[in-house]
Design an enzyme around this catalytic site. Structure first.
Site, PDB file in Angstrom:
ATOM      1  N   ARG A 138      99.560  20.758 -36.583  1.00  0.00           N
ATOM      2  CA  ARG A 138      98.538  19.481 -36.836  1.00  0.00           C
ATOM      3  C   ARG A 138      99.169  18.325 -37.308  1.00  0.00           C
ATOM      4  O   ARG A 138     100.033  18.327 -38.363  1.00  0.00           O
ATOM      5  CB  ARG A 138      97.489  20.041 -37.867  1.00  0.00           C
ATOM      6  CG  ARG A 138      96.507  19.087 -38.017  1.00  0.00           C
ATOM      7  CD  ARG A 138      95.326  19.502 -38.878  1.00  0.00           C
ATOM      8  NE  ARG A 138      94.896  20.993 -38.458  1.00  0.00           N
ATOM      9  CZ  ARG A 138      94.885  21.993 -39.225  1.00  0.00           C
ATOM     10  NH1 ARG A 138      95.277  22.086 -40.219  1.00  0.00           N
ATOM     11  NH2 ARG A 138      94.537  23.386 -38.678  1.00  0.00           N
ATOM     12  N   CYS A 151      87.796  22.401 -43.041  1.00  0.00           N
ATOM     13  CA  CYS A 151      88.675  22.614 -44.176  1.00  0.00           C
ATOM     14  C   CYS A 151      88.309  22.050 -45.419  1.00  0.00           C
ATOM     15  O   CYS A 151      87.833  20.792 -45.513  1.00  0.00           O
ATOM     16  CB  CYS A 151      90.184  21.995 -43.963  1.00  0.00           C
ATOM     17  SG  CYS A 151      90.571  22.467 -42.010  1.00  0.00           S
ATOM     18  N   CYS A 177      88.399  26.914 -43.531  1.00  0.00           N
ATOM     19  CA  CYS A 177      89.833  26.798 -44.286  1.00  0.00           C
ATOM     20  C   CYS A 177      89.752  26.480 -45.442  1.00  0.00           C
ATOM     21  O   CYS A 177      88.946  25.775 -45.991  1.00  0.00           O
ATOM     22  CB  CYS A 177      91.032  25.999 -43.396  1.00  0.00           C
ATOM     23  SG  CYS A 177      92.343  25.952 -44.194  1.00  0.00           S
ATOM     24  N   CYS A 224     100.754  12.602 -54.721  1.00  0.00           N
ATOM     25  CA  CYS A 224      99.201  12.721 -54.491  1.00  0.00           C
ATOM     26  C   CYS A 224      98.458  11.861 -55.736  1.00  0.00           C
ATOM     27  O   CYS A 224      98.832  11.836 -56.941  1.00  0.00           O
ATOM     28  CB  CYS A 224      99.072  14.349 -54.988  1.00  0.00           C
ATOM     29  SG  CYS A 224      97.242  14.590 -54.975  1.00  0.00           S
ATOM     30  N   CYS A 244     102.476  16.750 -58.213  1.00  0.00           N
ATOM     31  CA  CYS A 244     102.935  16.265 -56.998  1.00  0.00           C
ATOM     32  C   CYS A 244     103.089  14.831 -56.699  1.00  0.00           C
ATOM     33  O   CYS A 244     102.133  13.875 -56.852  1.00  0.00           O
ATOM     34  CB  CYS A 244     102.060  16.844 -55.785  1.00  0.00           C
ATOM     35  SG  CYS A 244     101.455  18.614 -56.236  1.00  0.00           S
ATOM     36  N   CYS A 250      97.998  28.532 -43.179  1.00  0.00           N
ATOM     37  CA  CYS A 250      98.135  27.139 -42.746  1.00  0.00           C
ATOM     38  C   CYS A 250      99.183  26.500 -44.003  1.00  0.00           C
ATOM     39  O   CYS A 250      98.959  26.628 -44.941  1.00  0.00           O
ATOM     40  CB  CYS A 250      96.800  26.472 -42.938  1.00  0.00           C
ATOM     41  SG  CYS A 250      96.740  24.750 -42.728  1.00  0.00           S
ATOM     42  N   CYS A 274      93.948  16.733 -61.302  1.00  0.00           N
ATOM     43  CA  CYS A 274      94.608  17.886 -61.154  1.00  0.00           C
ATOM     44  C   CYS A 274      95.932  17.861 -61.982  1.00  0.00           C
ATOM     45  O   CYS A 274      96.555  17.019 -62.185  1.00  0.00           O
ATOM     46  CB  CYS A 274      95.151  18.153 -59.791  1.00  0.00           C
ATOM     47  SG  CYS A 274      96.149  19.577 -59.504  1.00  0.00           S
TER      48      CYS A 274
HETATM   49  S1  SF4 Z   1      98.895  17.988 -54.015  1.00  0.00           S
HETATM   50 FE1  SF4 Z   1      97.453  16.906 -55.735  1.00  0.00          FE
HETATM   51  S2  SF4 Z   1      95.346  18.070 -55.788  1.00  0.00           S
HETATM   52 FE2  SF4 Z   1      97.228  19.600 -54.781  1.00  0.00          FE
HETATM   53  S3  SF4 Z   1      97.991  20.502 -56.327  1.00  0.00           S
HETATM   54 FE3  SF4 Z   1      99.452  18.638 -56.105  1.00  0.00          FE
HETATM   55  S4  SF4 Z   1      98.542  17.074 -57.547  1.00  0.00           S
HETATM   56 FE4  SF4 Z   1      97.196  18.885 -57.397  1.00  0.00          FE
END
Ligand code: SF4
Length: 336
Positions: A267, A98, A129, A61, A58, A189, A54
């Site tokens: 949740r 989900c 979801c 993550c 974040c 959600c 991705c």
């Molecule tokens: S949480 Fe992870 S998968 Fe979702 S947008 Fe952020 S980096 Fe990408």
């Protein structure tokens, strides 16, 4: 029924957080039982339909290209393979399936397969979801047409702390997607993560942002950070183990979410596998009424079906008996 308010002030929410713990729990449990069967917990299953690679950053993550976590990028799963997993989840008692894809946003070329998946899972009688990243109004409409019941897009934290965790898209971008989802008629959600090094004030801001949306999210996942080595936050917290969210503070966050958003399904999500049974029991008492089942979330470990069954038996909890009716579908062939 409890009055539903979307005009909460930060001061009011801070005052709830500050209540003596037993008083806070009593209030949250009272709101919970006024609006939900308190002994029933919704069971949801989460499947990563496209893992890793991705482009977002974040900080929590393991699927970000910026993380050195060893998660390998995959392509979008084959439609039939997803449907097989959904059938297994249904056999295991799940009510909601989900599905998450590690994208900044879905590309138009991905949409036909996504639509096919939504229709197929829904035809099994499961709630659907998806979490696919940012959505345009047109994409949200396509998902609504396919019959998608819920769209997950977390706000993650307070507006102030958000900027310290993610730089590749703003809180305003997130709120735009939530508004596109709402406008398309899909249930929302949206929740976040605590234990990322934020302050109590940030947790107040996080709940405040959700509780003052024009309409509360129907589902509010509250996650405790699972620190993964190779991610910014995982590495940062590995050096400061005391930064882990205190269990009582986590329960307080659940309770305040329950009080301020009485009708939402709150949740208990990531981080549950490392919580004691007693902490989980306090969360249920504080109004959490939904969990993810199975031994894996998108990539993080989860409690596992056997330990959940044992905990439910010990606490006298049962699976939510009657899932709320599926949202009226806009496609004639799936209309109920
Ligand atoms: S949480 Fe992870 S998968 Fe979702 S947008 Fe952020 S980096 Fe990408």
């Amino acid at each position: 029924m409890t009055a539903i308010r979307t005009d909460w002030t930060r001061a009011e929410i801070a005052a709830l957080f500050d209540l003596p713990f037993t008083e806070l729990l009593f209030r949250a449990a009272s709101v919970h039982r006024e609006n939900h069967p308190p002994e029933q917990v919704q069971l949801c299953t989460l499947l990563s339909i496209k893992t890793g690679g991705c482009p977002e950053d974040c900080g929590y993550c393991s699927q970000s290209v910026k993380a050195d976590s060893g998660v390998e990028a995959t392509r979008l799963m084959d439609v039939q393979a997803v449907l097989q997993k959904a059938a297994q989840a249904k056999d295991n008692g799940s009510q909601r399936f989900c599905m998450g894809a590690a994208w900044r946003n879905p590309k138009d070329r991905d949409m036909p397969a996504i639509v096919e998946i939504v229709k197929g899972v829904r035809a099994m009688g499961l709630e659907t979801c998806m979490t696919l990243g940012m959505l345009t109004p047109k994409q949200a409409d396509m998902l609504a047409e396919a019959g998608l019941d819920y769209y997950n897009h977390n706000i993650d934290s307070s507006p102030e702390y958000y900027e310290r965790v993610i730089t590749t898209r703003t809180m305003a971008d997130r709120l735009d997607t939530l508004s596109n989802v709402r406008a398309a008629g899909i249930n929302v959600c949206s929740g976040g993560i605590v234990g990322m090094g934020e302050t109590r004030e940030d947790r107040v801001g996080f709940v405040h942002t959700l509780a003052t949306l024009p309409q509360h999210p129907e589902s509010v996942p509250v996650n405790a950070l699972v620190p993964v080595k190779g991610t910014v936050l995982g590495d940062m917290l590995a050096d400061t183990p005391m930064a882990k969210i205190d269990d009582i503070e986590f329960v307080r966050t659940v309770a305040v979410a329950r009080i301020t958003m009485p009708l939402s399904m709150v949740r208990l999500s990531a981080g549950r596998e490392s919580m004691s049974e007693a902490t989980q029991a306090l969360c249920f008492l504080a109004g959490a009424n939904s969990i993810f089942t199975g031994d894996k979330l998108l990539t993080a470990p989860n409690a596992g079906d056997d330990s959940d069954a044992a905990l439910f038996a010990k606490l006298g909890l049962t699976a939510l008996a009657q899932p709320e009716p599926l949202r009226a579908c806009r496609t004639p062939e799936l209309a109920e």
